[in-house]
Design an enzyme around this catalytic site. Structure first.
Site, PDB file in Angstrom:
ATOM      1  N   PHE A  37       0.808  -1.215   0.000  1.00 56.19           N
ATOM      2  CA  PHE A  37       0.000   0.000   0.000  1.00 56.19           C
ATOM      3  C   PHE A  37       0.846   1.271   0.000  1.00 56.19           C
ATOM      4  CE2 PHE A  37       0.931  -0.212   4.491  1.00 56.19           C
ATOM      5  CZ  PHE A  37       0.781   1.081   4.991  1.00 56.19           C
ATOM      6  N   LYS A  38       2.071   1.163   0.469  1.00 60.83           N
ATOM      7  CA  LYS A  38       2.904   2.356   0.586  1.00 60.83           C
ATOM      8  C   LYS A  38       3.402   2.855  -0.757  1.00 60.83           C
ATOM      9  CE  LYS A  38       3.954   1.292   5.345  1.00 60.83           C
ATOM     10  NZ  LYS A  38       4.916   0.963   6.390  1.00 60.83           N
ATOM     11  N   ASP A  39       3.148   2.108  -1.830  1.00 65.44           N
ATOM     12  CA  ASP A  39       3.483   2.603  -3.161  1.00 65.44           C
ATOM     13  C   ASP A  39       2.739   3.899  -3.476  1.00 65.44           C
ATOM     14  OD1 ASP A  39       5.362   0.699  -4.051  1.00 65.44           O
ATOM     15  OD2 ASP A  39       3.770  -0.726  -4.525  1.00 65.44           O
TER      16      ASP A  39
ATOM     17  N   THR B   2       7.678   0.122   3.988  1.00 66.20           N
ATOM     18  CA  THR B   2       8.055   1.516   3.733  1.00 66.20           C
ATOM     19  C   THR B   2       9.365   1.581   2.961  1.00 66.20           C
ATOM     20  OG1 THR B   2       6.900   2.420   5.656  1.00 66.20           O
ATOM     21  CG2 THR B   2       8.728   3.696   4.794  1.00 66.20           C
TER      22      THR B   2
END
Length: 432
Positions: free
Chosen positions: A106-108, A139
């Site tokens: 999701f951190k993309d 991250t």
């Protein structure tokens, strides 16, 4: 728009300073001085918009005072190049899949937004920026790949030795170019402490331009609100109330969901789901917030004993602890419960990663005691990133996506580092 420090609301800075500095000089987190609210008509029109159109609307309302329309379109266009599908797992239970980006996590979203915004803000600067990042897993890989090759920016990633999955580690220790990985002999909280101390050290800040790409930076934090708007726009509600369950470590992700709620998105309830690093669930049950040493688990990206974004969560609720506890419910689960969740959902044709499993458990616990809801849990990483845990739980081999398998071929290149600040400071002072 000005941005204030959670430590001192009277201390305000520009967007550029908030992004480039990352952390306020008083160790506070930056927050927008006001949160724009979308109209009812705009909320109702979300279902007819594409992901990118939703991005233009939301980011435009937040940044229109500081960026041109062209810059906003460029920023959103660079960030939203992949989907975040909503997948039904059970009746009234949906997974929001946030792992379809370059590093399958999701951190993309935040990393791509952050790198692009920094490059826009630094267009006229000739000073090299050093991005310091503490990671418990995703991250590091997202930021490394988001900033890879960005001119004028050097990324230094600190990660705890032996406490990050092999695939996660390979995604940021094999890249080279402007990415440097420091393998810290400690836990994630030690890495996070080193980064924060560096930001507050006068000697380092006189010599170097330091910033962060952790979720303490608003440029990493704010764009995560976009997929809440998108998920809501695609969710079949059938007259039911809406609850989002967010597997949480540093609590930036759920904070972005609360930001979306504050902007007018009709989310009725949030669930903060964690592993046994449960300082926030304890707080939500009435205890004092008390940072503790982190405990290693199979959901390692949530192995955080002192969540950095806690002050930001309080600020979103006007520093009203009672309101915070009313709007967010906390649950925590141990490794055995996490593995059982992976096993129990598989017959539905769905494979959870350990973090999504914790989110699923929190959602089910809330919905079991609160009828009349339709729920979404966030699936924050592809299960292949935690291959050993998932394969052992299911007794079967996972097929890795090609781009994930490719990282395994790279050669790890790291610099060993102790957890003492003076060693880290010495490393930074000697940078060319």
């Amino acid at each position: 728009m000005k941005y204030y420090s959670t430590q001192n609301p009277d201390q305000k800075v520009s967007l550029s300073e908030a992004v480039i500095k990352g952390l306020a000089p008083d160790n506070g987190l930056y927050m927008p001085e006001r949160i724009p609210t979308l109209s009812q008509d705009q909320i109702e029109s979300l279902s007819s918009m594409s992901f990118q159109e939703i991005g233009y609307l939301v980011i435009g309302s937040l940044f229109s005072e500081d960026l041109t329309d062209g810059q906003i379109k460029e920023l959103v266009g660079h960030t939203l190049t992949f989907d975040a599908p909503l997948v039904q797992v059970e009746d009234d239970v949906y997974s929001l899949e946030l792992f379809h980006g370059p590093t399958l996590a999701f951190k993309d979203f935040g990393a791509r937004f952050c790198s692009k915004l920094m490059s826009l803000l630094l267009t006229d600067s000739d000073q090299k920026v050093r991005v310091l990042v503490a990671t418990s897993g995703d991250t590091g890989s997202a930021v490394a790949n988001g900033f890879l090759g960005v001119e004028g920016v050097e990324v230094i990633i600190l990660f705890p030795k032996g406490k990050v999955s092999l695939l996660q580690e390979k995604q940021f220790t094999t890249l080279g170019q402007n990415i440097t990985a420091l393998e810290v002999d400690g836990v994630f909280d030690d890495c996070q402490t080193l980064v924060k101390k560096a930001f507050l050290d006068p000697e380092l800040n006189e010599k170097l331009l330091l910033t962060s790409a952790n979720s303490i930076n608003i440029a990493r934090w704010i764009p995560q609100c976009l997929y809440y708007f998108y998920a809501y726009s695609r969710l079949p509600k059938n007259g039911k109330k809406v609850v989002f369950s967010v597997p949480s470590g540093n609590f930036g992700n759920i904070g972005a969901g609360i930001l979306a709620q504050r902007m007018g998105l009709p989310i009725d309830q949030f669930v903060a789901a964690t592993n046994v690093n449960k300082v926030v669930p304890d707080y939500l049950k009435g205890e004092e917030f008390l940072a503790k040493p982190s405990i290693q688990t199979v959901s390692n990206s949530m192995d955080v004993g002192n969540p950095s974004n806690f002050p930001r969560l309080l600020a979103l609720y006007g520093n009203d602890g009672a309101l915070f506890r009313e709007k967010v419910k906390g649950y925590f689960y141990d490794d055995q419960e996490t593995v059982k969740a992976i096993q129990s959902v598989k017959p539905n044709g769905y494979t959870l990663d350990p973090h999504g499993a914790v989110g699923y458990l929190g959602l089910k616990a809330f919905m079991d005691g609160n009828p009349g809801y339709v729920g979404v849990f966030l699936e924050t990483a592809h299960p292949g990133k935690f291959r050993d845990v998932v394969e052992e739980a299911l007794g079967e081999e996972l097929v890795l996506p090609e781009r994930l398998a490719a990282f395994l071929e790279g050669e790890k290149d790291v610099i060993p580092m102790g957890k003492g600040f003076e060693e880290f400071k010495g490393f930074l002072k000697n940078l060319p």
